[in-house]
Scaffold this motif. Sequence first.
Motif, PDB file in Angstrom:
ATOM      1  N   THR A 273       0.858  -1.183   0.000  1.00 54.76           N
ATOM      2  CA  THR A 273       0.000   0.000   0.000  1.00 54.76           C
ATOM      3  C   THR A 273       0.892   1.230   0.000  1.00 54.76           C
ATOM      4  O   THR A 273       1.800   1.328   0.822  1.00 54.76           O
ATOM      5  CB  THR A 273      -0.922   0.016   1.235  1.00 54.76           C
ATOM      6  OG1 THR A 273      -1.736  -1.157   1.219  1.00 54.76           O
ATOM      7  CG2 THR A 273      -1.798   1.252   1.246  1.00 54.76           C
ATOM      8  N   LEU A 274       0.631   2.149  -0.931  1.00 59.73           N
ATOM      9  CA  LEU A 274       1.389   3.390  -1.029  1.00 59.73           C
ATOM     10  C   LEU A 274       0.479   4.554  -0.668  1.00 59.73           C
ATOM     11  O   LEU A 274      -0.666   4.610  -1.119  1.00 59.73           O
ATOM     12  CB  LEU A 274       1.925   3.601  -2.440  1.00 59.73           C
ATOM     13  CG  LEU A 274       3.109   2.757  -2.873  1.00 59.73           C
ATOM     14  CD1 LEU A 274       2.736   1.323  -3.085  1.00 59.73           C
ATOM     15  CD2 LEU A 274       3.708   3.345  -4.112  1.00 59.73           C
ATOM     16  N   GLN A 275       1.005   5.488   0.128  1.00 61.15           N
ATOM     17  CA  GLN A 275       0.282   6.708   0.481  1.00 61.15           C
ATOM     18  C   GLN A 275       1.220   7.879   0.250  1.00 61.15           C
ATOM     19  O   GLN A 275       2.335   7.907   0.774  1.00 61.15           O
ATOM     20  CB  GLN A 275      -0.146   6.670   1.944  1.00 61.15           C
ATOM     21  CG  GLN A 275      -0.818   7.946   2.412  1.00 61.15           C
ATOM     22  CD  GLN A 275      -1.162   7.896   3.894  1.00 61.15           C
ATOM     23  OE1 GLN A 275      -1.308   6.839   4.476  1.00 61.15           O
ATOM     24  NE2 GLN A 275      -1.278   9.059   4.489  1.00 61.15           N
ATOM     25  N   PHE A 276       0.766   8.853  -0.535  1.00 56.31           N
ATOM     26  CA  PHE A 276       1.575  10.036  -0.807  1.00 56.31           C
ATOM     27  C   PHE A 276       0.866  11.258  -0.240  1.00 56.31           C
ATOM     28  O   PHE A 276      -0.267  11.558  -0.612  1.00 56.31           O
ATOM     29  CB  PHE A 276       1.808  10.203  -2.312  1.00 56.31           C
ATOM     30  CG  PHE A 276       2.692  11.365  -2.653  1.00 56.31           C
ATOM     31  CD1 PHE A 276       4.013  11.374  -2.269  1.00 56.31           C
ATOM     32  CD2 PHE A 276       2.199  12.443  -3.354  1.00 56.31           C
ATOM     33  CE1 PHE A 276       4.843  12.448  -2.579  1.00 56.31           C
ATOM     34  CE2 PHE A 276       3.007  13.519  -3.684  1.00 56.31           C
ATOM     35  CZ  PHE A 276       4.335  13.520  -3.289  1.00 56.31           C
ATOM     36  N   ASP A 277       1.518  11.944   0.679  1.00 57.36           N
ATOM     37  CA  ASP A 277       0.983  13.162   1.274  1.00 57.36           C
ATOM     38  C   ASP A 277       1.799  14.346   0.785  1.00 57.36           C
ATOM     39  O   ASP A 277       3.030  14.307   0.818  1.00 57.36           O
ATOM     40  CB  ASP A 277       1.052  13.092   2.804  1.00 57.36           C
ATOM     41  CG  ASP A 277       0.187  11.980   3.367  1.00 57.36           C
ATOM     42  OD1 ASP A 277      -0.981  11.870   2.947  1.00 57.36           O
ATOM     43  OD2 ASP A 277       0.675  11.220   4.223  1.00 57.36           O
ATOM     44  N   SER A 278       1.103  15.414   0.363  1.00 54.29           N
ATOM     45  CA  SER A 278       1.770  16.586  -0.182  1.00 54.29           C
ATOM     46  C   SER A 278       1.123  17.846   0.367  1.00 54.29           C
ATOM     47  O   SER A 278      -0.069  17.875   0.652  1.00 54.29           O
ATOM     48  CB  SER A 278       1.664  16.578  -1.709  1.00 54.29           C
ATOM     49  OG  SER A 278       2.226  17.740  -2.253  1.00 54.29           O
ATOM     50  N   ASP A 279       1.920  18.908   0.498  1.00 53.48           N
ATOM     51  CA  ASP A 279       1.378  20.172   0.972  1.00 53.48           C
ATOM     52  C   ASP A 279       1.059  21.148  -0.166  1.00 53.48           C
ATOM     53  O   ASP A 279       0.543  22.212   0.057  1.00 53.48           O
ATOM     54  CB  ASP A 279       2.315  20.828   1.986  1.00 53.48           C
ATOM     55  CG  ASP A 279       3.650  21.244   1.378  1.00 53.48           C
ATOM     56  OD1 ASP A 279       3.853  21.060   0.161  1.00 53.48           O
ATOM     57  OD2 ASP A 279       4.498  21.758   2.124  1.00 53.48           O
ATOM     58  N   PHE A 280       1.381  20.796  -1.400  1.00 48.04           N
ATOM     59  CA  PHE A 280       1.059  21.588  -2.594  1.00 48.04           C
ATOM     60  C   PHE A 280       1.759  22.941  -2.687  1.00 48.04           C
ATOM     61  O   PHE A 280       1.367  23.780  -3.471  1.00 48.04           O
ATOM     62  CB  PHE A 280      -0.456  21.792  -2.733  1.00 48.04           C
ATOM     63  CG  PHE A 280      -1.230  20.531  -2.867  1.00 48.04           C
ATOM     64  CD1 PHE A 280      -1.189  19.795  -4.026  1.00 48.04           C
ATOM     65  CD2 PHE A 280      -1.992  20.043  -1.810  1.00 48.04           C
ATOM     66  CE1 PHE A 280      -1.899  18.618  -4.156  1.00 48.04           C
ATOM     67  CE2 PHE A 280      -2.705  18.876  -1.929  1.00 48.04           C
ATOM     68  CZ  PHE A 280      -2.659  18.158  -3.105  1.00 48.04           C
ATOM     69  N   PHE A 281       2.787  23.202  -1.875  1.00 48.03           N
ATOM     70  CA  PHE A 281       3.465  24.497  -1.935  1.00 48.03           C
ATOM     71  C   PHE A 281       4.578  24.529  -2.968  1.00 48.03           C
ATOM     72  O   PHE A 281       4.587  25.369  -3.842  1.00 48.03           O
ATOM     73  CB  PHE A 281       4.016  24.898  -0.554  1.00 48.03           C
ATOM     74  CG  PHE A 281       2.944  25.387   0.363  1.00 48.03           C
ATOM     75  CD1 PHE A 281       2.335  26.615   0.164  1.00 48.03           C
ATOM     76  CD2 PHE A 281       2.529  24.613   1.424  1.00 48.03           C
ATOM     77  CE1 PHE A 281       1.331  27.060   1.003  1.00 48.03           C
ATOM     78  CE2 PHE A 281       1.526  25.054   2.260  1.00 48.03           C
ATOM     79  CZ  PHE A 281       0.930  26.278   2.061  1.00 48.03           C
ATOM     80  N   ILE A 282       5.528  23.628  -2.859  1.00 54.43           N
ATOM     81  CA  ILE A 282       6.645  23.583  -3.800  1.00 54.43           C
ATOM     82  C   ILE A 282       6.487  22.341  -4.669  1.00 54.43           C
ATOM     83  O   ILE A 282       6.321  21.238  -4.162  1.00 54.43           O
ATOM     84  CB  ILE A 282       7.996  23.557  -3.064  1.00 54.43           C
ATOM     85  CG1 ILE A 282       8.181  24.858  -2.280  1.00 54.43           C
ATOM     86  CG2 ILE A 282       9.149  23.334  -4.033  1.00 54.43           C
ATOM     87  CD1 ILE A 282       9.418  24.897  -1.416  1.00 54.43           C
TER      88      ILE A 282
END
Length: 92
Positions: free
Chosen positions: A48-57
Amino acid sequence: LHFIVFDTETAHDILKVWDGPVDSNILLKEWSGSALPEDIHSTFNSLTLQFDSDFFISKSGFSIQFSSRCKYRFLRSTPVCAKAQSSGFTCD
């Protein structure tokens, strides 16, 4: 799981990989930054892969290849991955 490219914003865009489902509580590794991760192997029949991003850079992200060593071949009538409304994919 083999990584071809890996380039995410350090400490803000994080990829987590579990051995089997998330509820198995077997988190294999977390990655962030630009170092190319080593190959990952599952002891279950899934990862299982989970990618979390803050969308800034925005960085180039990651590209992976996966393979399976199955004893049997299973046929599926519906697609495994479908293009999501966002820029990513959802898979089951």
